[in-house]
Design a protein around this motif. Structure first.
Motif, PDB file in Angstrom:
ATOM      1  N   ILE A  23       0.853  -1.195   0.000  1.00 10.93           N
ATOM      2  CA  ILE A  23       0.000   0.000   0.000  1.00 10.93           C
ATOM      3  C   ILE A  23       0.889   1.246   0.000  1.00 10.93           C
ATOM      4  N   ARG A  24       1.885   1.266   0.868  1.00 11.77           N
ATOM      5  CA  ARG A  24       2.796   2.420   0.934  1.00 11.77           C
ATOM      6  C   ARG A  24       3.499   2.646  -0.405  1.00 11.77           C
ATOM      7  N   ALA A  25       4.010   1.584  -0.998  1.00 11.11           N
ATOM      8  CA  ALA A  25       4.733   1.706  -2.268  1.00 11.11           C
ATOM      9  C   ALA A  25       3.800   2.142  -3.395  1.00 11.11           C
ATOM     10  N   THR A  26       2.621   1.544  -3.460  1.00 13.49           N
ATOM     11  CA  THR A  26       1.662   1.859  -4.524  1.00 13.49           C
ATOM     12  C   THR A  26       1.190   3.300  -4.427  1.00 13.49           C
ATOM     13  N   ARG A  27       0.916   3.742  -3.219  1.00 16.03           N
ATOM     14  CA  ARG A  27       0.391   5.098  -3.010  1.00 16.03           C
ATOM     15  C   ARG A  27       1.478   6.147  -2.807  1.00 16.03           C
ATOM     16  N   LYS A  28       2.719   5.688  -2.725  1.00 17.26           N
ATOM     17  CA  LYS A  28       3.854   6.599  -2.486  1.00 17.26           C
ATOM     18  C   LYS A  28       3.598   7.468  -1.256  1.00 17.26           C
ATOM     19  N   SER A  29       3.191   6.803  -0.177  1.00 18.93           N
ATOM     20  CA  SER A  29       2.861   7.477   1.072  1.00 18.93           C
ATOM     21  C   SER A  29       3.083   6.504   2.228  1.00 18.93           C
ATOM     22  N   ASP A  30       3.454   7.036   3.378  1.00 26.32           N
ATOM     23  CA  ASP A  30       3.604   6.198   4.565  1.00 26.32           C
ATOM     24  C   ASP A  30       2.284   6.007   5.309  1.00 26.32           C
ATOM     25  N   PHE A  31       1.237   6.707   4.883  1.00 32.01           N
ATOM     26  CA  PHE A  31      -0.038   6.695   5.587  1.00 32.01           C
ATOM     27  C   PHE A  31      -0.820   5.416   5.293  1.00 32.01           C
ATOM     28  N   ILE A  32      -1.178   4.700   6.353  1.00 34.23           N
ATOM     29  CA  ILE A  32      -2.082   3.552   6.248  1.00 34.23           C
ATOM     30  C   ILE A  32      -3.370   3.974   6.945  1.00 34.23           C
ATOM     31  N   ASN A  33      -4.454   4.078   6.176  1.00 33.25           N
ATOM     32  CA  ASN A  33      -5.691   4.589   6.775  1.00 33.25           C
ATOM     33  C   ASN A  33      -6.432   3.510   7.570  1.00 33.25           C
ATOM     34  N   ASN A  34      -7.417   3.970   8.305  1.00 36.47           N
ATOM     35  CA  ASN A  34      -8.150   3.088   9.214  1.00 36.47           C
ATOM     36  C   ASN A  34      -8.769   1.876   8.531  1.00 36.47           C
ATOM     37  N   SER A  55      -5.994  -3.555  -8.079  1.00 38.36           N
ATOM     38  CA  SER A  55      -6.138  -3.904  -9.496  1.00 38.36           C
ATOM     39  C   SER A  55      -7.089  -2.975 -10.243  1.00 38.36           C
ATOM     40  N   VAL A  56      -8.028  -2.391  -9.536  1.00 41.15           N
ATOM     41  CA  VAL A  56      -8.967  -1.472 -10.184  1.00 41.15           C
ATOM     42  C   VAL A  56      -8.516  -0.018 -10.082  1.00 41.15           C
ATOM     43  N   MET A  57      -8.110   0.382  -8.892  1.00 42.74           N
ATOM     44  CA  MET A  57      -7.842   1.805  -8.661  1.00 42.74           C
ATOM     45  C   MET A  57      -6.402   2.237  -8.985  1.00 42.74           C
ATOM     46  N   ALA A  58      -5.442   1.327  -8.902  1.00 44.46           N
ATOM     47  CA  ALA A  58      -4.040   1.734  -9.066  1.00 44.46           C
ATOM     48  C   ALA A  58      -3.420   1.309 -10.391  1.00 44.46           C
ATOM     49  N   VAL A  59      -4.064   0.398 -11.086  1.00 44.51           N
ATOM     50  CA  VAL A  59      -3.512  -0.074 -12.355  1.00 44.51           C
ATOM     51  C   VAL A  59      -4.055   0.809 -13.478  1.00 44.51           C
ATOM     52  N   PRO A  60      -3.172   1.323 -14.345  1.00 46.76           N
ATOM     53  CA  PRO A  60      -3.647   2.144 -15.461  1.00 46.76           C
ATOM     54  C   PRO A  60      -4.669   1.395 -16.318  1.00 46.76           C
ATOM     55  N   SER A  61      -5.681   2.128 -16.736  1.00 45.39           N
ATOM     56  CA  SER A  61      -6.746   1.538 -17.547  1.00 45.39           C
ATOM     57  C   SER A  61      -7.343   2.624 -18.430  1.00 45.39           C
ATOM     58  N   ALA A  62      -8.457   2.321 -19.068  1.00 43.72           N
ATOM     59  CA  ALA A  62      -9.116   3.283 -19.952  1.00 43.72           C
ATOM     60  C   ALA A  62      -9.626   4.508 -19.192  1.00 43.72           C
ATOM     61  N   LEU A  63      -9.882   4.353 -17.897  1.00 43.66           N
ATOM     62  CA  LEU A  63     -10.336   5.486 -17.081  1.00 43.66           C
ATOM     63  C   LEU A  63      -9.137   6.117 -16.383  1.00 43.66           C
ATOM     64  N   ASP A  64      -9.088   7.428 -16.407  1.00 44.03           N
ATOM     65  CA  ASP A  64      -7.998   8.122 -15.717  1.00 44.03           C
ATOM     66  C   ASP A  64      -8.236   8.063 -14.201  1.00 44.03           C
ATOM     67  N   PRO A  65      -7.182   8.257 -13.408  1.00 45.23           N
ATOM     68  CA  PRO A  65      -7.312   8.136 -11.944  1.00 45.23           C
ATOM     69  C   PRO A  65      -8.369   9.049 -11.322  1.00 45.23           C
TER      70      PRO A  65
END
Length: 134
Positions: A23-34, A55-65
């Motif tokens: 999660i930290r690496a994917t989001r480039k943040s040290d924050f782990i939310n509740n 797989s849905v929110m962090a992987v590039p796809s036809a929809l932009d972030p």
């Protein structure tokens, strides 16, 4: 109030630590939310859920972030998920959502909700053209 206790020192479990590190690496943040912290009560559920979200929110796809975040907000509003509305609104703002975009999103969500309720109440048949085009 949560229905489960917040795990103490969840990263003592190597499976949880691996997910949190990802999660930290994917989001480039040290924050782990509740959400993730509480899900650590069951490492398998944590892993499954993170893999699905990633797989849905962090992987590039036809929809932009930003579009993905706006859709997540819309579904969260419809499902009355206060936590997700807040967390994905913050994520959308970080991805460039302005107050103008947010206002437009709220207009669409509220309009769709209203017309969906009317259509559900009246049970209007779907036009053949719409059925044929799908």
């Amino acid at each position: 109030m949560s229905t489960i206790k917040l795990p103490e020192n969840p990263e003592a479990n190597p499976r949880v630590k691996a997910v949190f590190d990802d999660i930290r690496a994917t989001r480039k943040s040290d924050f782990i939310n509740n959400f993730w912290l509480y899900l650590a009560f069951d490492p398998a559920l944590l892993e499954e859920t993170w893999q699905g979200v990633k797989s849905v929110m962090a992987v590039p796809s036809a929809l932009d972030p930003l579009t993905k975040e706006l859709l997540y907000i819309a579904v969260s509003i419809t499902n009355s998920c206060r936590y997700c509305v807040h967390s994905h609104t913050a994520a959308a703002r970080a991805k460039g959502m302005t107050d103008e975009i947010y206002a437009d999103l709220l207009r669409v969500v509220s309009t769709a909700g209203r017309t969906n309720q009317i259509l559900n109440a009246i049970q209007i048949p779907v036009d053949e053209k719409f059925e044929a085009d799908t």
